[in-house]
Design a protein around this motif. Sequence first.
Motif, short mmCIF file in Angstrom:
data_model
loop_
_atom_site.label_atom_id
_atom_site.label_comp_id
_atom_site.label_asym_id
_atom_site.label_seq_id
_atom_site.Cartn_x
_atom_site.Cartn_y
_atom_site.Cartn_z
N GLU A 110 1.37 8.24 11.34
CA GLU A 110 1.99 7.44 10.52
C GLU A 110 2.93 6.16 11.54
O GLU A 110 2.93 4.94 11.13
CB GLU A 110 2.27 8.51 9.66
N TRP A 111 3.40 6.99 12.29
CA TRP A 111 4.71 6.38 12.98
C TRP A 111 3.62 4.60 14.10
O TRP A 111 4.20 3.81 13.98
CB TRP A 111 5.39 6.68 14.22
N MET A 112 2.33 5.61 14.10
CA MET A 112 1.26 4.27 14.34
C MET A 112 1.57 3.46 13.55
O MET A 112 1.02 2.22 14.54
CB MET A 112 0.62 5.46 15.58
N ILE A 113 0.80 3.66 12.23
CA ILE A 113 0.08 2.78 12.38
C ILE A 113 1.15 1.80 11.15
O ILE A 113 1.41 0.60 11.34
CB ILE A 113 -0.54 3.45 10.96
N ASP A 114 2.67 2.42 10.83
CA ASP A 114 3.83 1.85 10.37
C ASP A 114 4.15 0.59 11.94
O ASP A 114 4.52 -0.94 11.53
CB ASP A 114 4.89 2.36 10.46
N GLU A 115 4.36 1.02 13.31
CA GLU A 115 4.84 -0.06 14.33
C GLU A 115 3.53 -0.47 14.48
O GLU A 115 4.15 -2.22 14.65
CB GLU A 115 5.03 0.84 15.49
N TYR A 185 -3.53 7.94 4.37
CA TYR A 185 -2.84 7.34 5.37
C TYR A 185 -3.04 6.03 5.12
O TYR A 185 -3.92 5.92 4.07
CB TYR A 185 -2.65 7.43 6.67
N GLU A 186 -1.96 5.04 5.77
CA GLU A 186 -2.22 3.77 4.89
C GLU A 186 -3.37 2.70 6.29
O GLU A 186 -2.59 1.54 6.91
CB GLU A 186 -1.29 2.63 4.80
N ASN A 428 6.96 -7.81 -8.03
CA ASN A 428 5.53 -6.91 -7.56
C ASN A 428 4.90 -7.36 -6.66
O ASN A 428 3.73 -7.25 -5.95
CB ASN A 428 4.03 -7.62 -8.17
N PRO A 429 6.07 -6.45 -5.09
CA PRO A 429 5.34 -7.20 -3.91
C PRO A 429 4.37 -6.31 -3.28
O PRO A 429 3.31 -6.42 -2.39
CB PRO A 429 6.66 -6.79 -2.83
N GLU A 430 4.31 -4.71 -3.98
CA GLU A 430 3.48 -3.65 -3.58
C GLU A 430 1.36 -4.39 -3.84
O GLU A 430 0.56 -3.97 -3.22
CB GLU A 430 3.57 -2.65 -4.32
N VAL A 431 1.50 -5.43 -4.42
CA VAL A 431 -0.17 -5.73 -4.28
C VAL A 431 -0.53 -6.41 -2.91
O VAL A 431 -1.13 -6.94 -2.39
CB VAL A 431 -0.31 -7.36 -5.20
N TYR A 432 1.02 -7.17 -2.21
CA TYR A 432 0.53 -7.66 -0.88
C TYR A 432 1.86 -6.99 0.24
O TYR A 432 2.53 -7.51 0.01
CB TYR A 432 1.57 -9.00 -1.46
N PRO A 433 0.66 -6.50 1.40
CA PRO A 433 1.78 -5.98 2.57
C PRO A 433 2.38 -7.18 3.31
O PRO A 433 2.97 -6.79 4.13
CB PRO A 433 0.53 -5.08 3.28
N TYR A 434 2.06 -8.91 3.26
CA TYR A 434 2.22 -9.13 4.24
C TYR A 434 2.17 -10.81 3.44
O TYR A 434 2.03 -11.09 2.56
CB TYR A 434 1.16 -9.99 5.72
N GLY A 460 5.35 -4.17 3.37
CA GLY A 460 5.01 -3.15 2.66
C GLY A 460 4.95 -2.97 1.87
O GLY A 460 4.53 -3.71 0.66
N THR A 461 6.10 -1.85 1.03
CA THR A 461 6.67 -2.46 -0.43
C THR A 461 7.40 -2.34 -0.24
O THR A 461 8.66 -2.30 -1.48
CB THR A 461 6.38 -0.77 -0.86
N LYS A 462 8.44 -3.36 0.41
CA LYS A 462 9.70 -4.15 0.18
C LYS A 462 9.51 -5.34 -1.09
O LYS A 462 9.24 -5.82 -1.04
CB LYS A 462 10.16 -4.27 1.69
#
Length: 507
Positions: A110-115, A185-186, A428-434, A460-462
Amino acid sequence: MPGKPYFLLILVLATSCSIFKPIPKPKREFRGFWVATVVNIDWPKSGKDTLEKQKADYLDILEFYQNMSFNAAIVQIRAAGDAFYDSEHAPWSRFLTGQEGKAPGTDILEWMIDETHKRGMEFHAWLNPYRATFDLNTEILSPIHDYYLHPEWMIKYGKKFYYDPGLPQVRKHLVSIMEELITNYEIDAIHFDDYFYPYKVKDEVFGDSLSYTSNHLANQSMEDWRRSNVDSLVKNVHRSIKSKKPWVQFGISPFGVWKNNSTDPKGSDTKAGQTTYDDLYADPLLWMEEGWMDYLVPQVYWSMDLPVASHRKIVDWWSHNTKNTNLYIGNGTYKIRNNSDSSWNRKKELPDQLKLARENEAVEGNVFFSAKSLMQNNSDVVEYLKKKYYNLDALTPISPWADSTRQDKISIVSVLNEKDVIRISLDNPEVYPYALCYASGKKVKSNYPIKKLLAKIYLGTKDQIEIDKKWVRDRKHIALTFLDKFGRESEPIVIHLNQTDPYDSKR
């Protein structure tokens, strides 16, 4: 002067013949690197390293390739019946913790994916489905390794044990492993490399005759039966992925030669000792025909004009035989100044391969094996690549199976133009991760070129974007677009930075 018109004529002809043709700078191009974990090839450097050192070493890899404008890490998280994550189907890998079955004390995956995502890169989870052990030293395996839980699944061949691809229960088990991974995992993709049925070992027979007797169809040869077993796994993994998370891609990286034309006129003009169809029992042409892949990365690890297997000829062959999928080329960067083929001593061997790919419309990117190969040596090659090929960022290609409709559901709630940052709140940001930030004029454009890209920001979901004013400098306008989980880009929105109200939804 008599010679002057002649010189000008030569210059005009040279220009018209594209001698000075610039290297294409695509907006979308897959730029990947394989991170091999088996026997600690790339990472971690040792399973006995502290978790802090392992994390620091992983970030070193990411930052090196981020500096080269790469956009995808393909990380090996299942090397030999093990796992780099907490799994119900496999023990923790000894390549991660030094002892198989020993947990690292944190969810390292999970950490690797996030970084990886924070640096604007996709994370592709690379798994070896059929390799059960890396050697015959089974005493070091965990008691919950499949070698002990399901000895009836194992076939000893050469100096390793393999899962028997001919057993339906093995294929079901492997699909369950993929389902667990994409559920928990994402990740952005599942990735298989070239290890299907094992490469042939001289004077040894792969012992699946009993499985063949029990499971083959009438009049089905063993060779066709073996290929059908691999076909079944590929089809079912693809189906499972798309039923759970349709935006997660499925990519496969087969051995570079499908068949030699000496055995099949449809094959490539090569003399490979083993081929993916005849020896590994893998048929990527069928997988493409059936739509079971999002992308294909043939491993074309030979130099441009090697007589027995020319990189140039093999890339050309794949470009004419690829359909229904994105085509990327796997490059053997580990061979640079480290191979008996003297062509790899040339500074421009790898750049010439990239140039070939860029100029071929069917090829949409490259993947380097392996991650450490450019990090340790050949800084002159790295600097040349950064200057000529990777001086601009690129977005990853969209899967040909993704719906082309863009999801323009996001809206901007507010924009605060502060001293050091521009703070943008979203709905509605969860649709768009970037989010993508472009330099812009007052009027919005339908499609901003990649040279205008100022930043790719992981959300992410921010529900808020912070744009550093160092990126913006003294610009009066920027444009924002958003990438959804499929990689599709939204319509641009222009932000007017010199106004009291930088954004007005009625504009």
